[in-house]
Enzyme design. Structure first.
Site: not given
Length: 381
Positions: A32-34, A125, A159, A171
């Site tokens: 996550e957040h990588t 997502s 996005e 995502d």
């Protein structure tokens, strides 16, 4: 094509559609957040999808309708699409038209009818699914011949630059590229992919998704601030990205940084390591050993990245106390969903325990379902 999809489309757009496409939401097993730090991720696609029924137009108009919307059609001119012009949900598919045109692909107008069962604001997502479904439809309608990874990158561009959310590529890659029965191991720097078999059911486990029903909005600036902090930390450490910091050098690196940046760095480096450990366990058939990795990942998101909230923390605590092997928040944070690795026989007990804990805390009742690794974006009819 299903009769109902054609009927619904014709009722709104006044003509028969050319086809139906779908793209899934996702849950991230770990990592996550990588992704915006050039790191490693391991998502699976959900069976929940955004479906789009569509046809080409001969003029340069785009007409967008959502079955979950307010009953109105959003009509746009292709030559008027610029970032910031569209501020509703329609910005996500409109951004795909813009990104394709900006990249030099010959795309004209289209009528599109969207219908989704991906929970919105739940960290699953839904926006990437909306973008990738649009991209898949336009790819076929206009014969662009783009690959799934190419469509994912264009959806991410939509996005980032059109909607204004500085997300990484995970995502969109998950929504476009996942396959049935596997998790997608993705190196977000090189975009190298590996489909890792993940047959939870055969091993006697389920991946329980708990939607806390706390909505999040990644466009509110918090997500951008986290990304900017990571990039600043990498700059101070003389790195291209935090992915380049070896775990052995972590302690020394943290001593060179202020606390707010050190926390971010510690999460990213240890989270990349958790992805590698997860792959090792999956390759070795040791699914049960994923539990502690998930729970450690949640502690890192809660304490270092600080993107958890009372509801996600309670869901993790209640699930583990009721017998889940491990649990963590999934998605960008600030609400959303929790995943829990649960023995098949314990799914009902864990779900009931979380539901009861939420009631005792005065929180709205969560919604739980099991996630089955599913296929990415595809044409249905």
């Amino acid at each position: 094509m299903t009769d109902q999809a054609a009927i619904d489309f014709e009722a709104v757009h006044g003509a028969r559609p050319s086809g139906v496409w779908a793209a899934p939401g996702r849950v991230n097993l770990i990592g996550e957040h990588t992704d915006y730090n050039d790191g490693f991720v391991l998502p699976i696609a959900l069976p929940h999808t955004v479906k789009v029924t569509a046809r080409r137009r001969e003029d340069a108009r785009v007409r967008l309708y959502s079955a979950q919307g307010d009953g109105t059609i959003t009509e746009l001119a292709l030559d008027g699409l610029t970032p910031g012009v569209v501020t509703s949900w329609a910005a996500y598919p409109a951004g795909v038209f813009w990104a394709l045109a900006e990249a030099g692909h010959a795309v004209g107008g289209a009528d599109l009818f969207f219908d989704s069962d991906v929970p919105t604001g739940a960290g699953l997502s839904s926006s990437a699914a909306l973008e990738c479904a649009t991209a898949a439809a336009l790819n076929d309608l206009y014969g662009l011949g783009l690959s799934a990874p190419e469509l994912a990158l264009l959806a991410q561009r939509a996005e980032n630059a059109f909607v204004g959310v500085p997300c990484g590529v995970m995502d969109q890659m998950a929504s476009a590229c996942c396959t049935d029965g596997t998790a997608l191991f993705l190196d977000t720097r090189t975009l190298e992919q590996r489909h890792v078999p993940l047959d939870l059911e055969a091993a006697g486990f389920r991946l329980l998704v708990i939607d806390t029903r706390i909505k999040h909005d990644l466009g509110d600036g918090a997500y951008a601030a986290l990304r900017a902090g990571c990039e600043h930390a990498a700059e101070l450490l003389g790195l291209d990205a935090l992915r380049d910091l070896p775990p052995a050098d972590l302690t020394a690196a943290l001593e060179r940084l202020p606390d707010d940046l050190a926390r971010l760095v510690r999460h990213v480096v240890t989270e990349n390591r958790r992805v590698a450990e997860t792959i090792e366990h999956l390759d070795g058939g040791r699914i049960a050993e994923l539990g502690p990795i998930l729970t450690a990942g949640h502690a890192s998101l809660r304490d270092d990245f600080r993107v958890s909230c009372d509801e996600t923390d309670l869901a993790v605590e209640a699930a583990v106390a009721a017998g889940a092997l491990g649990a963590r928040m999934t998605g960008g944070g600030f609400g959303g969903s929790v995943i829990a690795l649960v023995a098949t026989a314990d799914v009902e007990a864990v779900s009931d325990a979380v539901w009861s804990a939420f009631g005792s805390a005065g929180f709205a009742a969560p919604v739980a379902f099991t996630a089955v690794p599913s296929a990415g974006a595809r044409r249905l009819a």
